[in-house]
Design an enzyme around this catalytic site. Structure first.
Site, PDB file in Angstrom:
ATOM      1  N   LYS A  10       0.849  -1.199   0.000  1.00  0.00           N
ATOM      2  CA  LYS A  10       0.000   0.000   0.000  1.00  0.00           C
ATOM      3  C   LYS A  10       0.876   1.237   0.000  1.00  0.00           C
ATOM      4  CE  LYS A  10       0.813   1.309   4.483  1.00  0.00           C
ATOM      5  NZ  LYS A  10       1.517   2.543   4.855  1.00  0.00           N
ATOM      6  N   GLY A  98       9.446  -0.975   5.365  1.00  0.00           N
ATOM      7  CA  GLY A  98       9.519   0.090   4.374  1.00  0.00           C
ATOM      8  C   GLY A  98       8.356   1.055   4.368  1.00  0.00           C
ATOM      9  N   ALA A 101       3.414  -1.632   4.408  1.00  0.00           N
ATOM     10  CA  ALA A 101       2.536  -2.644   5.019  1.00  0.00           C
ATOM     11  C   ALA A 101       2.878  -4.062   4.582  1.00  0.00           C
ATOM     12  CB  ALA A 101       1.067  -2.326   4.744  1.00  0.00           C
ATOM     13  N   SER A 104       1.873  -6.463   7.384  1.00  0.00           N
ATOM     14  CA  SER A 104       0.413  -6.518   7.431  1.00  0.00           C
ATOM     15  C   SER A 104      -0.132  -7.322   6.258  1.00  0.00           C
ATOM     16  CB  SER A 104      -0.163  -5.094   7.394  1.00  0.00           C
ATOM     17  OG  SER A 104       0.221  -4.366   8.542  1.00  0.00           O
ATOM     18  N   ASP A 137      -3.014  -1.806   9.911  1.00  0.00           N
ATOM     19  CA  ASP A 137      -2.991  -1.828   8.446  1.00  0.00           C
ATOM     20  C   ASP A 137      -3.485  -3.142   7.855  1.00  0.00           C
ATOM     21  OD1 ASP A 137      -1.988   0.736   8.394  1.00  0.00           O
ATOM     22  OD2 ASP A 137       0.073   0.154   7.938  1.00  0.00           O
TER      23      ASP A 137
END
Length: 303
Positions: A10, A98, A101, A104, A137
């Site tokens: 994302k 980074g 996500a 997640s 997330d």
């Protein structure tokens, strides 16, 4: 029998952050856009729960039960009275630590894969509830597309998007801890009033219209000053992307990946080429968004 789920990264086109709450979290107005960089999570029946990982920066991924993919398997198994005895393999392509996500995504991917493998028949609402328990997330990684995340980011409202947006992502030489970035945000906010986070109407309108120029004018990230405070070299990466013609340059989420919005694919390739030779990042990727959320690639029969 195994099940593989593909799940996207994302980018936050808006990340408005409120003051710290008593529980330590922050209220957010978080406009997510899923982009075409993917991890693939494969689950296979096993004698016990174990996690393996391959791909860029795989050595930085925890392989114990702290991994969100392992936690997802444990959470779903617990709800359905079974043991989480699966081998979870993560084929990593989303940058680690980074701000895109990646962890997640792996949690959402493992959850959907285990649901398919075990035939639990969990509803979408139940899967999203488990996602929210796993992390702020994770629900968006399951849903994909574009959405406004409120609360701590886990309460999602789908957003209309009128076109495809072209992005360039520059990977930094090291990671940034999301909790550390939020702590720095709090430190920088000491002594001043932090406004309630609200979604930007011009930004939502730009997404709905598919207007890259209007979106570029509205992109914002309240965590960017904190990320730059902890990782000042990112300023050079942002400047290099702007100089190469990016419409907008922003730290992605808590960073340290930097995101560059461009007008079209040709512009994205030009910005990517300039960043690769700039000496300000270790890797560069081109991707489009929005894309679908977690998707089963190899469905299995219930077992």
């Amino acid at each position: 029998m195994s099940v593989t789920v593909r799940v996207p990264a994302k980018v936050n086109v808006q990340l408005a952050v409120g003051a710290a709450r008593p529980d330590g979290f922050h209220d957010l107005a978080n406009v997510f856009l899923a982009v075409g960089l993917y991890d693939e999570v494969t689950v296979t029946p096993a004698d016990e729960l174990r996690v393996t990982c391959a791909g860029p920066d795989a050595d930085q991924v925890p392989l114990d039960r702290t991994n969100l993919a392992a936690r997802a398997a444990i959470a779903l198994a617990g709800r359905y009275g079974r043991s989480p005895d699966v081998h979870v393999h993560i084929a990593k392509d989303i940058p680690v630590a980074g701000g895109m996500a990646g962890g997640s995504a792996d949690g959402a991917g493992a959850l959907l894969a285990c649901d398919a493998l075990w035939g639990t028949g969990a509803s979408r609402a139940e899967l999203l509830e488990i996602c929210a328990e796993l992390g702020s997330d994770v629900p968006f990684s399951l849903v994909g597309g574009a959405a406004l995340g409120t609360g701590r980011g886990e309460v999602l409202t789908p957003l209309e998007v009128g076109g495809t947006f072209h992005w360039v992502f520059a990977m930094a030489a090291r990671g940034l801890s999301t909790p550390a970035v939020f702590r720095e945000f709090d430190r920088l906010a000491e002594g001043r009033d932090v406004p309630e986070p609200v979604a930007s109407r011009p930004l939502l309108d730009a997404l709905a219209a598919g207007d890259a120029d209007a979106l570029a004018a509205a992109v914002s990230n309240d965590l960017q000053p904190a990320a730059l405070s902890l990782f000042p070299e990112l300023t050079d990466t942002l400047a290099a992307g702007r100089a190469a013609g990016a419409l907008a340059a922003v730290v992605s989420g808590s960073g340290p990946t930097t995101a560059f919005l461009t007008r079209d694919l040709a512009s994205a390739e030009a910005v990517a080429g300039a960043l690769r030779v700039s000496g300000t990042c270790r890797a560069v990727r081109v991707a489009v968004g929005p894309v679908a959320g977690a998707t089963v690639l190899e469905p299995a029969a219930s077992g």
